[in-house]
Motif scaffolding. Structure first.
Motif, PDB file in Angstrom:
ATOM      1  N   GLN A   1    -137.172 -13.315  -4.316  1.00  0.00           N
ATOM      2  CA  GLN A   1    -138.227 -14.170  -3.788  1.00  0.00           C
ATOM      3  C   GLN A   1    -138.164 -14.241  -2.264  1.00  0.00           C
ATOM      4  O   GLN A   1    -139.198 -14.218  -1.584  1.00  0.00           O
ATOM      5  CB  GLN A   1    -138.121 -15.587  -4.375  1.00  0.00           C
ATOM      6  N   LEU A   2    -136.939 -14.320  -1.723  1.00  0.00           N
ATOM      7  CA  LEU A   2    -136.787 -14.402  -0.272  1.00  0.00           C
ATOM      8  C   LEU A   2    -137.182 -13.101   0.398  1.00  0.00           C
ATOM      9  O   LEU A   2    -137.823 -13.102   1.463  1.00  0.00           O
ATOM     10  CB  LEU A   2    -135.335 -14.766   0.075  1.00  0.00           C
TER      11      LEU A   2
ATOM     12  N   ARG B   1    -141.678 -29.018   3.881  1.00  0.00           N
ATOM     13  CA  ARG B   1    -142.453 -28.887   2.644  1.00  0.00           C
ATOM     14  C   ARG B   1    -142.463 -27.465   2.083  1.00  0.00           C
ATOM     15  O   ARG B   1    -143.148 -27.211   1.091  1.00  0.00           O
ATOM     16  CB  ARG B   1    -143.889 -29.341   2.893  1.00  0.00           C
ATOM     17  N   VAL B   2    -141.726 -26.554   2.702  1.00  0.00           N
ATOM     18  CA  VAL B   2    -141.831 -25.150   2.286  1.00  0.00           C
ATOM     19  C   VAL B   2    -141.344 -24.920   0.859  1.00  0.00           C
ATOM     20  O   VAL B   2    -141.731 -23.924   0.218  1.00  0.00           O
ATOM     21  CB  VAL B   2    -141.056 -24.218   3.253  1.00  0.00           C
ATOM     22  N   PHE B   3    -140.487 -25.818   0.349  1.00  0.00           N
ATOM     23  CA  PHE B   3    -139.983 -25.651  -1.013  1.00  0.00           C
ATOM     24  C   PHE B   3    -140.812 -26.425  -2.036  1.00  0.00           C
ATOM     25  O   PHE B   3    -140.471 -26.437  -3.221  1.00  0.00           O
ATOM     26  CB  PHE B   3    -138.527 -26.100  -1.106  1.00  0.00           C
ATOM     27  N   ASP B   4    -141.895 -27.071  -1.599  1.00  0.00           N
ATOM     28  CA  ASP B   4    -142.756 -27.800  -2.525  1.00  0.00           C
ATOM     29  C   ASP B   4    -143.612 -26.829  -3.332  1.00  0.00           C
ATOM     30  O   ASP B   4    -144.068 -25.805  -2.814  1.00  0.00           O
ATOM     31  CB  ASP B   4    -143.661 -28.774  -1.775  1.00  0.00           C
ATOM     32  N   LYS B   5    -143.849 -27.183  -4.571  1.00  0.00           N
ATOM     33  CA  LYS B   5    -144.647 -26.323  -5.443  1.00  0.00           C
ATOM     34  C   LYS B   5    -146.078 -26.224  -4.947  1.00  0.00           C
ATOM     35  O   LYS B   5    -146.742 -27.227  -4.704  1.00  0.00           O
ATOM     36  CB  LYS B   5    -144.632 -26.872  -6.873  1.00  0.00           C
TER      37      LYS B   5
ATOM     38  N   LEU C   1    -140.874 -19.656  -2.870  1.00  0.00           N
ATOM     39  CA  LEU C   1    -139.787 -20.498  -2.379  1.00  0.00           C
ATOM     40  C   LEU C   1    -139.510 -21.661  -3.323  1.00  0.00           C
ATOM     41  O   LEU C   1    -138.364 -22.098  -3.459  1.00  0.00           O
ATOM     42  CB  LEU C   1    -140.117 -21.028  -0.979  1.00  0.00           C
ATOM     43  N   TYR C   2    -140.550 -22.166  -3.971  1.00  0.00           N
ATOM     44  CA  TYR C   2    -140.354 -23.258  -4.937  1.00  0.00           C
ATOM     45  C   TYR C   2    -139.455 -22.806  -6.084  1.00  0.00           C
ATOM     46  O   TYR C   2    -138.493 -23.496  -6.443  1.00  0.00           O
ATOM     47  CB  TYR C   2    -141.699 -23.722  -5.471  1.00  0.00           C
TER      48      TYR C   2
END
Length: 332
Positions: free
Chosen positions: A224-225, A269-273, A291-292
């Protein structure tokens, strides 16, 4: 309780007034005070006993709520009065209904998960045939473009398969001693067509650092990264991949791209769905899931994900691996 006190106080005052007004009842003031004191003492004793008896059930219920025990219905206190028995029956019925609803939801999710997994496996068959055709016709220049598009479809389907498996990750979790470089290299090998299409160079250090982790799920995070780094890197750009060890002993994998960067107000907020941010809106392919999903898996296997970024200076994502003796806390 207040009504009892008011009733007793009213009855006592009424009795005293009656004795005082009735000329046929003669009583010394000291005797009247003694009688009032005796009645008050008896009433207070009764009140304390009754209060403790009536509140014992409620106190135990409050204690159960404070403990937040999953099996609270088994710890319900013994009823003292009929209303306590009715309360126990009512709470027991609620627990039974909740368990039934939860079982139905789990069964529905399991069916959906099995359907998704079956669908993914069915789709993988024609994708494999397509890959074999691509490999057999690499002398044709258009095949590079077709392979890059094939890779995008393959990654989306593979991600969907992992999403269907995530609820049962704890049962599909195997710890092994693995070199970080091998995990990264395996993912880079799969992503090569996309890198070639965008002419992206990969700078990979040669350090051999081993970590204890689940290789399959760790590769999913790295994938993913890396796909994010490739997606947002400019054509002809470079991605730097380094590994190092902190003084605490934790191994860290860093993936740095030369993309447009992430605004400071978007970083929390980058890891928010579903969050794509200003940068994601510039890319129609951004879904806000990569990232989520990486963060959700990372939390379950004890990996810490952090992001550093500046506008115009690219983005760095760090994977900090837990020490071997920290997995006992991770599994709880």
């Amino acid at each position: 309780m207040k009504s009892w006190i008011l009733l007793f106080g009213g009855a006592l005052i009424f009795t005293d007034v009656l004795i005082w007004m009735d000329k046929g009842l003669s009583m010394e003031l000291s005797s009247l005070l003694y009688l009032n004191g005796l009645l008050v003492a008896v009433f207070v004793t009764f009140l304390i006993w009754r209060y403790n008896r009536e509140t014992s059930y409620m106190k135990e219920l409050i204690h159960i709520v404070a403990e937040n025990d999953v099996h609270w219905q088994e710890a319900l206190p013994e009823p003292v009065f009929n209303r306590d028995q009715l309360t126990n029956e009512f709470l027991g019925q609620i627990a039974t209904d909740q368990l039934n609803n939860l079982s139905e939801i789990k069964a529905a999710n399991l069916i959906e998960s099995d359907y998704t997994a079956a669908w993914v496996h069915e789709v993988k068959a024609p994708l494999t045939a397509m890959k074999m055709t691509i490999d057999a016709n690499r002398e044709f220049p258009p095949m590079r473009k077709i392979e890059a598009e094939w890779l995008r479809v393959h990654l989306l389907i593979d991600r969907q398969l992992y999403m269907s498996r995530m609820p049962s990750l704890e049962t599909d979790y195997v710890l092994t001693l693995t070199e970080i470089g091998r995990l990264v290299t395996a993912e880079l090998r799969d992503l090569t067509p996309w890198c070639l299409e965008k002419n992206i160079g990969i700078e990979l250090d040669e350090k051999e650092l081993a970590v204890v982790t689940d290789s399959k799920w760790c590769r999913f995070i790295i994938r993913q990264l890396l796909t994010n780094a490739i997606k947002y890197s400019p054509t002809g750009g470079a991605i730097s991949i380094t590994t190092n060890q902190k003084p605490s002993g934790h191994r860290v994998l860093c993936i740095t791209d030369e993309g447009p960067g992430i605004p400071a107000h978007d970083l929390p907020r980058v890891f928010d769905k579903g969050f794509t941010g200003n940068t994601g809106r510039l890319h129609n392919a951004a879904t806000g899931l990569g990232l989520y999903l990486a963060q959700q898996v990372a939390m379950k296997i004890g990996i810490l994900l952090t992001i550093k970024s500046e506008i115009g200076k690219g983005t760095t994502v760090q994977m900090t691996f837990p020490l071997e003796n920290e997995f006992d806390a991770t599994r709880k």
